[in-house]
Write a protein that holds these residues in place. Structure first.
Motif, PDB file in Angstrom:
ATOM      1  N   ARG A  66     -41.012   5.804 -77.078  1.00 51.87           N
ATOM      2  CA  ARG A  66     -42.003   5.710 -77.474  1.00 51.87           C
ATOM      3  C   ARG A  66     -43.319   6.979 -77.371  1.00 51.87           C
ATOM      4  NH1 ARG A  66     -45.773   0.265 -75.097  1.00 51.87           N
ATOM      5  NH2 ARG A  66     -47.304   0.528 -76.586  1.00 51.87           N
ATOM      6  N   GLN A  98     -41.900   9.733 -77.407  1.00 52.05           N
ATOM      7  CA  GLN A  98     -42.632  10.880 -78.033  1.00 52.05           C
ATOM      8  C   GLN A  98     -43.072  10.812 -79.883  1.00 52.05           C
ATOM      9  OE1 GLN A  98     -40.463  13.410 -77.528  1.00 52.05           O
ATOM     10  NE2 GLN A  98     -41.192  14.592 -79.391  1.00 52.05           N
ATOM     11  N   ARG A  99     -43.229   9.247 -79.746  1.00 53.10           N
ATOM     12  CA  ARG A  99     -43.642   9.310 -81.223  1.00 53.10           C
ATOM     13  C   ARG A  99     -45.590   9.150 -81.143  1.00 53.10           C
ATOM     14  NH1 ARG A  99     -40.441   3.225 -82.607  1.00 53.10           N
ATOM     15  NH2 ARG A  99     -38.293   3.862 -83.393  1.00 53.10           N
ATOM     16  N   ALA A 100     -45.917   9.062 -79.621  1.00 56.30           N
ATOM     17  CA  ALA A 100     -47.071   8.757 -79.618  1.00 56.30           C
ATOM     18  C   ALA A 100     -47.294  10.420 -80.154  1.00 56.30           C
ATOM     19  CB  ALA A 100     -47.425   8.270 -78.782  1.00 56.30           C
ATOM     20  N   ARG A 101     -47.027  11.061 -78.797  1.00 52.97           N
ATOM     21  CA  ARG A 101     -46.657  13.055 -78.870  1.00 52.97           C
ATOM     22  C   ARG A 101     -46.396  13.015 -80.554  1.00 52.97           C
ATOM     23  NH1 ARG A 101     -47.050  16.998 -75.406  1.00 52.97           N
ATOM     24  NH2 ARG A 101     -45.950  19.028 -76.394  1.00 52.97           N
ATOM     25  N   THR A 102     -45.331  13.149 -80.837  1.00 51.22           N
ATOM     26  CA  THR A 102     -45.708  13.405 -82.584  1.00 51.22           C
ATOM     27  C   THR A 102     -47.296  12.589 -83.834  1.00 51.22           C
ATOM     28  OG1 THR A 102     -43.017  13.299 -82.594  1.00 51.22           O
ATOM     29  CG2 THR A 102     -44.327  12.803 -85.090  1.00 51.22           C
ATOM     30  N   ARG A 103     -47.469  11.515 -83.428  1.00 47.27           N
ATOM     31  CA  ARG A 103     -48.394  11.366 -84.280  1.00 47.27           C
ATOM     32  C   ARG A 103     -49.680  11.902 -83.368  1.00 47.27           C
ATOM     33  NH1 ARG A 103     -46.827   5.556 -83.029  1.00 47.27           N
ATOM     34  NH2 ARG A 103     -47.498   5.612 -81.346  1.00 47.27           N
ATOM     35  N   GLU A 104     -50.031  11.986 -82.248  1.00 50.68           N
ATOM     36  CA  GLU A 104     -50.791  13.648 -81.886  1.00 50.68           C
ATOM     37  C   GLU A 104     -50.785  14.904 -82.449  1.00 50.68           C
ATOM     38  OE1 GLU A 104     -52.649  14.843 -78.194  1.00 50.68           O
ATOM     39  OE2 GLU A 104     -51.056  13.680 -77.999  1.00 50.68           O
ATOM     40  N   VAL A 158     -49.371  15.214 -85.723  1.00 42.89           N
ATOM     41  CA  VAL A 158     -49.658  15.273 -86.799  1.00 42.89           C
ATOM     42  C   VAL A 158     -50.748  15.289 -87.066  1.00 42.89           C
ATOM     43  CG1 VAL A 158     -49.994  13.908 -88.931  1.00 42.89           C
ATOM     44  CG2 VAL A 158     -47.692  14.198 -87.499  1.00 42.89           C
ATOM     45  N   TYR A 159     -51.953  14.928 -86.510  1.00 49.46           N
ATOM     46  CA  TYR A 159     -53.179  14.122 -86.177  1.00 49.46           C
ATOM     47  C   TYR A 159     -53.652  15.638 -86.055  1.00 49.46           C
ATOM     48  CZ  TYR A 159     -58.235  13.241 -85.065  1.00 49.46           C
ATOM     49  OH  TYR A 159     -59.473  13.086 -84.798  1.00 49.46           O
ATOM     50  N   LYS A 160     -53.441  15.942 -84.861  1.00 45.03           N
ATOM     51  CA  LYS A 160     -53.699  17.365 -84.591  1.00 45.03           C
ATOM     52  C   LYS A 160     -53.712  18.686 -85.928  1.00 45.03           C
ATOM     53  CE  LYS A 160     -54.009  17.815 -79.567  1.00 45.03           C
ATOM     54  NZ  LYS A 160     -53.320  18.383 -78.441  1.00 45.03           N
ATOM     55  N   GLN A 161     -52.435  18.243 -86.281  1.00 41.47           N
ATOM     56  CA  GLN A 161     -52.385  19.188 -87.578  1.00 41.47           C
ATOM     57  C   GLN A 161     -53.479  18.638 -89.058  1.00 41.47           C
ATOM     58  OE1 GLN A 161     -47.851  19.011 -88.268  1.00 41.47           O
ATOM     59  NE2 GLN A 161     -47.627  20.299 -86.492  1.00 41.47           N
TER      60      GLN A 161
END
Length: 681
Positions: free
Chosen positions: A437, A439-445, A447-450
């Motif tokens: 969970r 890792q998924r949140a970090r990935t979403r973050e 993606v959002y930052k990018q």
């Protein structure tokens, strides 16, 4: 009557086995204070109080030492010494500490030794239940370890407890196991003790032939070994063999063995108790074969020794034999006197087993009260038998309960292990779910930052594109102004100059007026040039300040949105119009990323931002007084990685230095690559 001979066996039982677990015994190191105290306590001639003082010091040192095999080995040695010197309270403290440390470190060997020593202690206190429990615990541990060292000693002591309680079947079973182990390990002392005990057990169960066989086996062991097991073990065996023949009714044979035992003249002084046994038993055998004179002398001498030693149970036996002697010579009054004294003493000392032969003899002498003596004899015999049966059941119950406790403990340990495994499994699953969970949140973050960075880049690129259009428009405007200057202002100036040249040297009024008119024209041209120059100046300043304006807006937004005080400086000697757009974009992005990191992590109260031109380089310096971070960490954040990548894209150098608690310094140095200038024609 077993109390009259079983005590002889105990004189020859060793204290216990060596401190070994299949390896060499732990050696004492003289440089250790606990060992030094132990050596001082073991010195010859040391007083009891002095020994106890050093034993206590050694125990106090060992209490504070690390719980390892060496400490437990020394504690075992100390416990044995305390036991041997009869320091009961300190012995219990030491034995309990040894058991506690052994349990904690799962040292089964020393735990078995602690239980064994405590078994010895309670056996000597005549507390058979506690002794039996500790012996049983020690036995089970040593069997589990498959360590036969000392096991036979424990089994022999267990058999003595069972024997004294009348559990002859249990004692015989225990002794058989002890005999096999002693024989396998060639333990001569224990082999001898086991043979004698097996003989005593057979004697009590009236299997006299087997008893004689076991006692003879003990004699053979003594004759075959060069080392003496005990000073009078041979005489003890001879006495027991004679007693077996006496019980069997073969008095002539018993006289032979008792007489053989008395041949050792040193017994009288060195072991008067054994001497009195041989005398009394020999006297009783002579009494049975009718040699009354010899019988009387021997029994009377034995009684005298026993009275001097104050052995009540043996005195009772001698007086019973004297009563029998007087009965045979028809001296009824003396016979009654001795049997009355025997009954009184046995009753006073509460020795039921001594009371039985006295009652039996009394029923033979006092015919008037024979019935009451016989009833009392039967009642007491039944009572003793019941006690023996209860003792057998009690020891069987203790053994069973011990087994049940061990089994219950095993089940509980298994249950605890299962619960532990389930708990660990649940924790692993929960941890994995949390990691997934997170890792998924970090990935979403990320993606959002990018996406945010991409949007910001697009916005800035649009701004730059707009600036490029403005630059092109202004370039066109410059060309137009250049044409206007060339075609307009310069033409007027040229015409005015020619007219003024033609009026040189003329002084008439008209010429003077024309000259003044042309001068006024030159003033107007000058004013036009000044205005054009001012316009061009403003346009250039706007052009130059466009990037500066974007940066200033970012810094003003930082000051307005965050508590940290921001101070900035932009070198006005930097020619921003000569710096390419890629460098500007990257510089802006790196400044933006640095401010974001400071706001998120640094907790800074002061930020300094500087743009300087040093030689042919553009230098961006960003300082903060925040918490700092570990710059040597292998896995750097994506923001820092992007800053490094942007710097390399501009062929620059980035220097990040930080000390925890003192802040962070970022210095970015990029060479100035000027844009290609437009050459006017």
């Amino acid at each position: 009557m077993k109390n009259y001979f079983s005590f002889l066996l105990l004189l020859f039982l060793p204290f216990g086995c060596n401190d070994t677990n299949g390896n060499k015994a732990i050696e004492k190191t003289i440089n250790d204070s606990s060992s030094l105290y132990l050596i001082k306590a073991q010195r010859k001639g040391a007083k009891s109080s002095e020994k106890l003082k050093y034993f206590k010091k050694s125990l106090n040192v060992l209490k504070n030492q690390q719980n390892d095999s060496i400490t437990r080995g020394k504690l075992f040695e100390l416990t044995k010494d305390l036991y041997k010197n009869n320091f009961e309270n300190d012995f219990l403290n030491s034995a309990n500490l040894l058991a506690k440390l052994s349990l904690k470190s799962k040292d089964s060997f020393h735990l078995a030794q602690a239980y064994r020593i405590k078994g010895n202690y309670y056996k000597n206190l005549i507390n058979p239940d506690s002794a039996f429990i500790y012996y049983t615990e020690s036995e089970k541990i040593l069997k589990k370890l498959k360590n036969k060292e000392g096991l036979s000693f424990i089994l022999i002591n267990k058999s003595i407890i069972q024997f004294d309680a009348g559990d002859y079947t249990g004692a015989d079973r225990t002794l058989n196991n002890a005999y096999l182990i002693s024989k396998k390990n060639n333990e001569i002392d224990n082999l001898y003790a086991t043979s004698v005990m097996m003989g005593l057990t057979s004697l009590e169960t009236k299997d006299y032939d087997k008893a004689i066989q076991y006692f003879n086996n003990g004699l053979n062991i003594i004759s075959k070994t060069n080392s003496l097991l005990g000073q009078f073990n041979r005489e003890t065996c001879l006495n027991n063999i004679g007693l077996s023949y006496q019980r069997k009714g073969n008095y002539s044979k018993s006289i032979e063995y008792f007489s053989s035992g008395l041949k050792n003249k040193s017994i009288k002084n060195d072991d008067p108790e054994l001497y009195s046994l041989l005398l009394d038993n020999l006297g009783f055998s002579y009494l049975k074969v009718g040699d009354l004179d010899k019988a009387y002398k021997l029994i009377l001498e034995a009684l005298k020794i026993r009275e001097e030693l104050n052995y009540p149970n043996l005195i009772v036996l001698s007086k019973v034999h004297l009563s029998e002697y007087y009965r045979q010579i028809k001296d009824t009054s003396s016979s009654k006197r001795f049997i009355t004294e025997a009954l009184s003493l046995a009753k006073k000392e509460k020795t039921l087993r001594d009371y039985l032969p006295a009652l039996k003899q009394a029923s033979l002498i006092d015919t008037k009260n024979a019935s009451s003596y016989s009833k009392e004899y039967i009642r007491l015999s039944d009572s003793i038998r019941n006690i023996e049966i209860l003792s057998q059941e009690k020891f069987a119950r203790i053994q069973l309960e011990t087994d049940e406790i061990i089994e219950e403990k095993g089940k509980l340990e298994e249950k605890n292990r299962t619960l532990l495994y389930v708990f660990l499994g649940v924790m692993v699953v929960v941890s994995l779910l949390f990691i997934v969970r997170a890792q998924r949140a970090r990935t979403r973050e990320l993606v959002y930052k990018q996406a945010q960075q991409k949007a910001n880049e697009d916005i800035y690129n649009l701004l730059i594109s707009q600036q490029n259009i403005i630059d092109e428009s202004r370039t066109e405007e410059k060309k137009k102004i250049a044409r206007d200057l060339h075609d307009g202002v310069l033409g007027r100036m040229f015409g005015a100059r020619l007219n003024l040249d033609s009026l040189n040297g003329k002084t008439d009024e008209e010429s003077i007026k024309k000259r003044l008119g042309y001068l006024e024209e030159l003033k107007n041209i000058e004013q036009d040039i000044r205005e054009i120059s001012h316009d061009l100046n403003r346009e250039k300043q706007v052009l130059i300040n466009n990037f500066v304006s974007i940066v200033s807006n970012l810094l003003e937004e930082q000051n307005a949105s965050h508590e940290a005080e921001l101070v900035h400086y932009i070198d006005n000697t930097i020619q921003w119009d000569k710096i390419n757009n890629t460098t500007k974009i990257n510089m802006y992005r790196m400044l933006q990323e640095s401010l974001q990191n400071i706001n998120k992590y640094a907790k800074a109260t002061q930020i300094n931002v500087e743009f300087k031109k040093i030689e042919e380089n553009l230098v961006l310096t960003i300082l903060d007084n925040g918490e700092g971070f570990d710059v040597n960490k292998k896995n750097k954040g994506i923001g820092v990685q992007n800053m490094i990548s942007r710097t390399h894209e501009c062929n620059g150098i980035i220097d990040i230095s930080s000390i925890k608690g003192t802040g962070t310094s970022i210095i970015i140095t990029i060479p100035i690559e000027t844009k290609k200038e437009i050459i006017e024609t």
